[in-house]
Design a protein around this motif. Structure first.
Motif, PDB file in Angstrom:
ATOM      1  N   PRO A 193       0.822  -1.214   0.000  1.00 13.60           N
ATOM      2  CA  PRO A 193       0.000   0.000   0.000  1.00 13.60           C
ATOM      3  C   PRO A 193       0.852   1.258   0.000  1.00 13.60           C
ATOM      4  O   PRO A 193       1.784   1.386   0.803  1.00 13.60           O
ATOM      5  CB  PRO A 193      -0.800  -0.126   1.303  1.00 13.60           C
ATOM      6  CG  PRO A 193      -0.834  -1.584   1.581  1.00 13.60           C
ATOM      7  CD  PRO A 193       0.471  -2.130   1.094  1.00 13.60           C
ATOM      8  N   GLY A 194       0.559   2.156  -0.921  1.00 11.22           N
ATOM      9  CA  GLY A 194       1.273   3.413  -0.985  1.00 11.22           C
ATOM     10  C   GLY A 194       2.653   3.343  -1.606  1.00 11.22           C
ATOM     11  O   GLY A 194       3.374   4.340  -1.633  1.00 11.22           O
ATOM     12  N   LYS A 195       3.019   2.170  -2.101  1.00 20.15           N
ATOM     13  CA  LYS A 195       4.340   2.011  -2.700  1.00 20.15           C
ATOM     14  C   LYS A 195       4.212   1.551  -4.146  1.00 20.15           C
ATOM     15  O   LYS A 195       3.170   1.056  -4.572  1.00 20.15           O
ATOM     16  CB  LYS A 195       5.167   1.005  -1.897  1.00 20.15           C
ATOM     17  CG  LYS A 195       5.491   1.449  -0.484  1.00 20.15           C
ATOM     18  CD  LYS A 195       6.431   0.475   0.182  1.00 20.15           C
ATOM     19  CE  LYS A 195       6.815   0.940   1.580  1.00 20.15           C
ATOM     20  NZ  LYS A 195       7.747  -0.026   2.232  1.00 20.15           N
ATOM     21  N   PRO A 242       6.700  -8.656   8.240  1.00 20.93           N
ATOM     22  CA  PRO A 242       5.645  -7.663   7.987  1.00 20.93           C
ATOM     23  C   PRO A 242       5.910  -6.845   6.720  1.00 20.93           C
ATOM     24  O   PRO A 242       4.970  -6.468   6.020  1.00 20.93           O
ATOM     25  CB  PRO A 242       5.688  -6.796   9.238  1.00 20.93           C
ATOM     26  CG  PRO A 242       6.144  -7.732  10.317  1.00 20.93           C
ATOM     27  CD  PRO A 242       7.137  -8.626   9.653  1.00 20.93           C
ATOM     28  N   ASP A 243       7.176  -6.598   6.390  1.00 19.40           N
ATOM     29  CA  ASP A 243       7.513  -5.852   5.169  1.00 19.40           C
ATOM     30  C   ASP A 243       7.147  -6.612   3.897  1.00 19.40           C
ATOM     31  O   ASP A 243       7.156  -6.025   2.812  1.00 19.40           O
ATOM     32  CB  ASP A 243       9.005  -5.518   5.140  1.00 19.40           C
ATOM     33  CG  ASP A 243       9.366  -4.389   6.086  1.00 19.40           C
ATOM     34  OD1 ASP A 243      10.566  -4.189   6.332  1.00 19.40           O
ATOM     35  OD2 ASP A 243       8.444  -3.715   6.579  1.00 19.40           O
ATOM     36  N   ASP A 244       6.867  -7.883   3.998  1.00 23.52           N
ATOM     37  CA  ASP A 244       6.448  -8.662   2.825  1.00 23.52           C
ATOM     38  C   ASP A 244       4.958  -8.468   2.512  1.00 23.52           C
ATOM     39  O   ASP A 244       4.468  -9.000   1.507  1.00 23.52           O
ATOM     40  CB  ASP A 244       6.716 -10.148   3.058  1.00 23.52           C
ATOM     41  CG  ASP A 244       8.196 -10.472   3.156  1.00 23.52           C
ATOM     42  OD1 ASP A 244       8.563 -11.278   4.040  1.00 23.52           O
ATOM     43  OD2 ASP A 244       8.968  -9.909   2.365  1.00 23.52           O
ATOM     44  N   THR A 245       4.271  -7.739   3.326  1.00 24.65           N
ATOM     45  CA  THR A 245       2.842  -7.489   3.100  1.00 24.65           C
ATOM     46  C   THR A 245       2.619  -6.753   1.794  1.00 24.65           C
ATOM     47  O   THR A 245       3.328  -5.792   1.489  1.00 24.65           O
ATOM     48  CB  THR A 245       2.259  -6.684   4.268  1.00 24.65           C
ATOM     49  OG1 THR A 245       2.288  -7.493   5.445  1.00 24.65           O
ATOM     50  CG2 THR A 245       0.831  -6.256   3.983  1.00 24.65           C
ATOM     51  N   GLY A 246       1.651  -7.212   1.028  1.00 26.39           N
ATOM     52  CA  GLY A 246       1.316  -6.546  -0.216  1.00 26.39           C
ATOM     53  C   GLY A 246       0.511  -7.452  -1.123  1.00 26.39           C
ATOM     54  O   GLY A 246       0.234  -8.606  -0.793  1.00 26.39           O
TER      55      GLY A 246
END
Length: 124
Positions: A40-42, A87-91
């Motif tokens: 999100p947002g990236k 958590p950074d793998d979320t997308g």
């Protein structure tokens, strides 16, 4: 051509998921294939690809040995095994497929066929 990704979900940090990608209207033979993701947002970013010429997998640096891309041409399915999720793998994760006998992996992002994505959410 219809490309469909499945296998996303909500997991906790450290857990695993396996994404699958199937396509109707084309076969996987002689095609480079890839996984991308967008948080999100990236902007969308490339995750991994696999070369049709020799089956070599290539990974983005942030994968750090946690993900494995594989293809089963007999089943017309591409996989992404994701371990030790963060958590950074979320997308949203997208499967991308190239034209037959054309080289994309890893330098090109302009694949010709894309799915709608499957959501991966990793909680801390």
């Amino acid at each position: 051509v219809q490309v469909v990704e499945t296998g996303g979900g909500l997991v906790q940090a450290g857990e695993s998921l396996r994404l699958s990608c199937t396509a109707s209207g084309l076969t996987f033979n002689s095609r480079d294939m890839a996984w991308f993701r967008q948080a999100p947002g990236k902007e969308r970013e490339w995750v991994s690809c696999i070369k049709w010429s020799d089956g070599t997998p290539v990974y983005a640096d942030f994968v750090q040995g946690r993900f494995t891309i594989a293809r089963d041409s007999a089943k017309n399915t591409l996989y992404l095994q994701m371990n030790s999720l963060k958590p950074d793998d979320t997308g949203m994760y997208y499967c991308a497929i190239g034209r037959r006998n054309k080289y994309y992996c890893p330098d090109l992002d302009a694949y010709d066929y894309w799915g709608q994505g499957t959501q991966v959410t990793v909680s801390s």
